[in-house]
Design a protein around this motif. Structure first.
Motif, PDB file in Angstrom:
ATOM      1  N   ALA A  24      -3.864 -19.765 -17.746  1.00 22.28           N
ATOM      2  CA  ALA A  24      -4.423 -19.410 -16.430  1.00 22.28           C
ATOM      3  C   ALA A  24      -3.333 -18.885 -15.507  1.00 22.28           C
ATOM      4  O   ALA A  24      -3.517 -17.877 -14.806  1.00 22.28           O
ATOM      5  N   LEU A  25      -2.177 -19.543 -15.500  1.00 22.00           N
ATOM      6  CA  LEU A  25      -1.072 -19.064 -14.679  1.00 22.00           C
ATOM      7  C   LEU A  25      -0.516 -17.752 -15.216  1.00 22.00           C
ATOM      8  O   LEU A  25      -0.115 -16.876 -14.444  1.00 22.00           O
ATOM      9  N   TYR A  26      -0.486 -17.621 -16.531  1.00 25.12           N
ATOM     10  CA  TYR A  26      -0.028 -16.365 -17.130  1.00 25.12           C
ATOM     11  C   TYR A  26      -0.901 -15.208 -16.646  1.00 25.12           C
ATOM     12  O   TYR A  26      -0.380 -14.151 -16.249  1.00 25.12           O
ATOM     13  N   GLU A  27      -2.207 -15.382 -16.675  1.00 24.21           N
ATOM     14  CA  GLU A  27      -3.104 -14.312 -16.251  1.00 24.21           C
ATOM     15  C   GLU A  27      -2.942 -13.997 -14.774  1.00 24.21           C
ATOM     16  O   GLU A  27      -3.035 -12.832 -14.354  1.00 24.21           O
ATOM     17  N   CYS A  28      -2.691 -15.011 -13.964  1.00 21.82           N
ATOM     18  CA  CYS A  28      -2.447 -14.790 -12.540  1.00 21.82           C
ATOM     19  C   CYS A  28      -1.192 -13.944 -12.337  1.00 21.82           C
ATOM     20  O   CYS A  28      -1.213 -12.945 -11.615  1.00 21.82           O
ATOM     21  N   LEU A  29      -0.103 -14.343 -12.974  1.00 24.52           N
ATOM     22  CA  LEU A  29       1.166 -13.632 -12.818  1.00 24.52           C
ATOM     23  C   LEU A  29       1.092 -12.227 -13.399  1.00 24.52           C
ATOM     24  O   LEU A  29       1.675 -11.283 -12.847  1.00 24.52           O
ATOM     25  N   ARG A  30       0.375 -12.079 -14.509  1.00 23.80           N
ATOM     26  CA  ARG A  30       0.203 -10.756 -15.108  1.00 23.80           C
ATOM     27  C   ARG A  30      -0.573  -9.842 -14.161  1.00 23.80           C
ATOM     28  O   ARG A  30      -0.246  -8.664 -14.004  1.00 23.80           O
ATOM     29  N   SER A  31      -1.586 -10.380 -13.499  1.00 26.89           N
ATOM     30  CA  SER A  31      -2.373  -9.594 -12.555  1.00 26.89           C
ATOM     31  C   SER A  31      -1.529  -9.164 -11.365  1.00 26.89           C
ATOM     32  O   SER A  31      -1.609  -8.012 -10.907  1.00 26.89           O
ATOM     33  N   LEU A  32      -0.726 -10.084 -10.850  1.00 27.46           N
ATOM     34  CA  LEU A  32       0.163  -9.742  -9.740  1.00 27.46           C
ATOM     35  C   LEU A  32       1.135  -8.643 -10.142  1.00 27.46           C
ATOM     36  O   LEU A  32       1.437  -7.730  -9.356  1.00 27.46           O
ATOM     37  N   TRP A  33       1.654  -8.720 -11.380  1.00 27.51           N
ATOM     38  CA  TRP A  33       2.568  -7.698 -11.885  1.00 27.51           C
ATOM     39  C   TRP A  33       1.872  -6.329 -11.972  1.00 27.51           C
ATOM     40  O   TRP A  33       2.417  -5.320 -11.522  1.00 27.51           O
ATOM     41  N   HIS A  34       0.690  -6.288 -12.537  1.00 31.06           N
ATOM     42  CA  HIS A  34      -0.008  -5.012 -12.689  1.00 31.06           C
ATOM     43  C   HIS A  34      -0.333  -4.401 -11.330  1.00 31.06           C
ATOM     44  O   HIS A  34      -0.305  -3.174 -11.182  1.00 31.06           O
ATOM     45  N   ASN A  35      -0.614  -5.224 -10.355  1.00 28.40           N
ATOM     46  CA  ASN A  35      -0.958  -4.727  -9.028  1.00 28.40           C
ATOM     47  C   ASN A  35       0.251  -4.224  -8.261  1.00 28.40           C
ATOM     48  O   ASN A  35       0.126  -3.297  -7.451  1.00 28.40           O
ATOM     49  N   ALA A  36       1.427  -4.812  -8.508  1.00 25.49           N
ATOM     50  CA  ALA A  36       2.589  -4.500  -7.672  1.00 25.49           C
ATOM     51  C   ALA A  36       3.831  -4.102  -8.459  1.00 25.49           C
ATOM     52  O   ALA A  36       4.544  -3.174  -8.066  1.00 25.49           O
ATOM     53  N   GLY A  37       4.120  -4.790  -9.570  1.00 30.56           N
ATOM     54  CA  GLY A  37       5.333  -4.495 -10.326  1.00 30.56           C
ATOM     55  C   GLY A  37       5.312  -3.112 -10.950  1.00 30.56           C
ATOM     56  O   GLY A  37       6.322  -2.389 -10.918  1.00 30.56           O
ATOM     57  N   ILE A  38       4.166  -2.729 -11.510  1.00 28.58           N
ATOM     58  CA  ILE A  38       4.067  -1.410 -12.143  1.00 28.58           C
ATOM     59  C   ILE A  38       4.233  -0.278 -11.124  1.00 28.58           C
ATOM     60  O   ILE A  38       5.010   0.654 -11.356  1.00 28.58           O
ATOM     61  N   PRO A  39       3.531  -0.296  -9.977  1.00 29.96           N
ATOM     62  CA  PRO A  39       3.773   0.759  -8.984  1.00 29.96           C
ATOM     63  C   PRO A  39       5.229   0.837  -8.545  1.00 29.96           C
ATOM     64  O   PRO A  39       5.774   1.936  -8.384  1.00 29.96           O
ATOM     65  N   ASP A  82       0.835  -1.204   0.000  1.00 32.14           N
ATOM     66  CA  ASP A  82       0.000   0.000   0.000  1.00 32.14           C
ATOM     67  C   ASP A  82       0.871   1.256   0.000  1.00 32.14           C
ATOM     68  O   ASP A  82       0.532   2.257  -0.651  1.00 32.14           O
ATOM     69  N   THR A  83       1.974   1.209   0.731  1.00 32.20           N
ATOM     70  CA  THR A  83       2.887   2.350   0.754  1.00 32.20           C
ATOM     71  C   THR A  83       3.539   2.557  -0.604  1.00 32.20           C
ATOM     72  O   THR A  83       3.683   3.692  -1.075  1.00 32.20           O
ATOM     73  N   ILE A  84       3.922   1.466  -1.263  1.00 30.35           N
ATOM     74  CA  ILE A  84       4.507   1.564  -2.596  1.00 30.35           C
ATOM     75  C   ILE A  84       3.512   2.215  -3.562  1.00 30.35           C
ATOM     76  O   ILE A  84       3.870   3.069  -4.381  1.00 30.35           O
ATOM     77  N   LYS A  85       2.245   1.833  -3.460  1.00 26.40           N
ATOM     78  CA  LYS A  85       1.228   2.420  -4.345  1.00 26.40           C
ATOM     79  C   LYS A  85       1.056   3.914  -4.056  1.00 26.40           C
ATOM     80  O   LYS A  85       0.870   4.719  -4.981  1.00 26.40           O
ATOM     81  N   GLU A  86       1.119   4.296  -2.796  1.00 25.99           N
ATOM     82  CA  GLU A  86       1.030   5.716  -2.439  1.00 25.99           C
ATOM     83  C   GLU A  86       2.216   6.477  -3.013  1.00 25.99           C
ATOM     84  O   GLU A  86       2.063   7.578  -3.567  1.00 25.99           O
ATOM     85  N   MET A  87       3.402   5.886  -2.912  1.00 29.50           N
ATOM     86  CA  MET A  87       4.598   6.508  -3.474  1.00 29.50           C
ATOM     87  C   MET A  87       4.511   6.601  -4.992  1.00 29.50           C
ATOM     88  O   MET A  87       4.956   7.579  -5.597  1.00 29.50           O
ATOM     89  N   ALA A  88       3.930   5.572  -5.629  1.00 28.82           N
ATOM     90  CA  ALA A  88       3.797   5.569  -7.084  1.00 28.82           C
ATOM     91  C   ALA A  88       2.894   6.708  -7.548  1.00 28.82           C
ATOM     92  O   ALA A  88       3.173   7.367  -8.564  1.00 28.82           O
ATOM     93  N   ASP A  89       1.813   6.952  -6.818  1.00 30.10           N
ATOM     94  CA  ASP A  89       0.924   8.067  -7.158  1.00 30.10           C
ATOM     95  C   ASP A  89       1.683   9.389  -7.090  1.00 30.10           C
ATOM     96  O   ASP A  89       1.519  10.267  -7.951  1.00 30.10           O
TER      97      ASP A  89
END
Length: 237
Positions: free
Chosen positions: A117-132, A31-38
């Motif tokens: 299915a695993l690709y979509e899972c990992l992609r979702s995790l990336w978008h939620n955390a890797g991008i911020p 959550d802190t990383i996302k705040e910093m990303a904003d």
């Protein structure tokens, strides 16, 4: 046995993109990383004064290890999720990419084709955390995933290093899925007048984070066992 796109997960929950798949230390600061990303989207780079004004930002950065020249590591995935991924990978067939130079051909599994299915899972995790995190550390928004794949390094296929760049990756994330082998780690070229950066073999679930397109690098030889990695390539749209 390889069953390609028809691969049936031994546990369907492995492909569910839940928060418990992140490493506990990373989940605590997300959550802190996302705040910093904003904040970083309007003010980059984030300065030391920002850390002073928001002590939790400095605490979050304490979880991330900087090696210099924009190379970092941090705990990303939980050990239990990495173990679950390896159980699925044991049922898939690794193959080299014939379009790559022979010295660069490492057995790999592309999740997009072998297990969507695993690709979509990992992609979702990336978008939620890797991008911020990329916004905070690099001022980048690498929202276009080019590949997510597993790679397997052994004594047979890594007798020497091979310098290369990740041609389609503004931000590369390489996560250790196992750590029972000997050797390994990654060497990063820092420039003609700087010593190379050595990122050692990381604990299970920890990831190396850097600009793969800009940094020449190679995987250090494995001297015993198998080094299993989860590789993300992402580009800025």
């Amino acid at each position: 046995m390889s069953i390609g796109q028809n691969h049936v997960l031994s546990n369907a929950l492995t492909a569910y993109p839940s928060m418990d798949k992140y490493h506990p230390d990373f989940r605590r600061i997300l959550d802190t990383i996302k705040e910093m990303a904003d904040h970083a989207e309007s003010v980059y780079p984030i300065s030391g004064d920002d850390y002073t004004m928001a002590s939790e930002w400095g605490q979050a950065m304490g979880v991330i290890t900087p090696y210099g020249n924009g190379v970092y590591s941090f705990p990303y995935l939980s050990e239990s999720f990495c173990k679950s991924l390896m159980l699925e990978l044991d049922c898939m067939e690794y193959a080299v990419n014939p379009d790559e130079p022979e010295e660069a051909q490492i057995p790999e599994v592309s999740f997009a084709t072998e297990c969507p299915a695993l690709y979509e899972c990992l992609r979702s995790l990336w978008h939620n955390a890797g991008i911020p995190l990329a916004k905070v550390l690099m001022g980048q928004d690498p929202s276009v995933i080019r590949t997510i794949q597993a790679a397997q390094y052994t004594t047979a296929n890594t007798p020497r290093g091979h310098w290369h760049t990740d041609r389609d990756s503004d931000v590369t994330l390489v996560v250790a899925l196992t750590a029972t082998h000997q050797g390994g780690g990654t060497l990063v070229h820092a420039g003609p007048f700087e010593p190379n950066i050595l990122v050692p073999q990381l604990p299970v679930g920890h990831g190396m984070f850097f600009n793969g397109k800009a940094h020449r690098h190679y995987g250090m030889p494995v001297t015993e066992g198998e080094r299993n990695l989860l590789v993300h390539w992402a580009e800025v749209k």
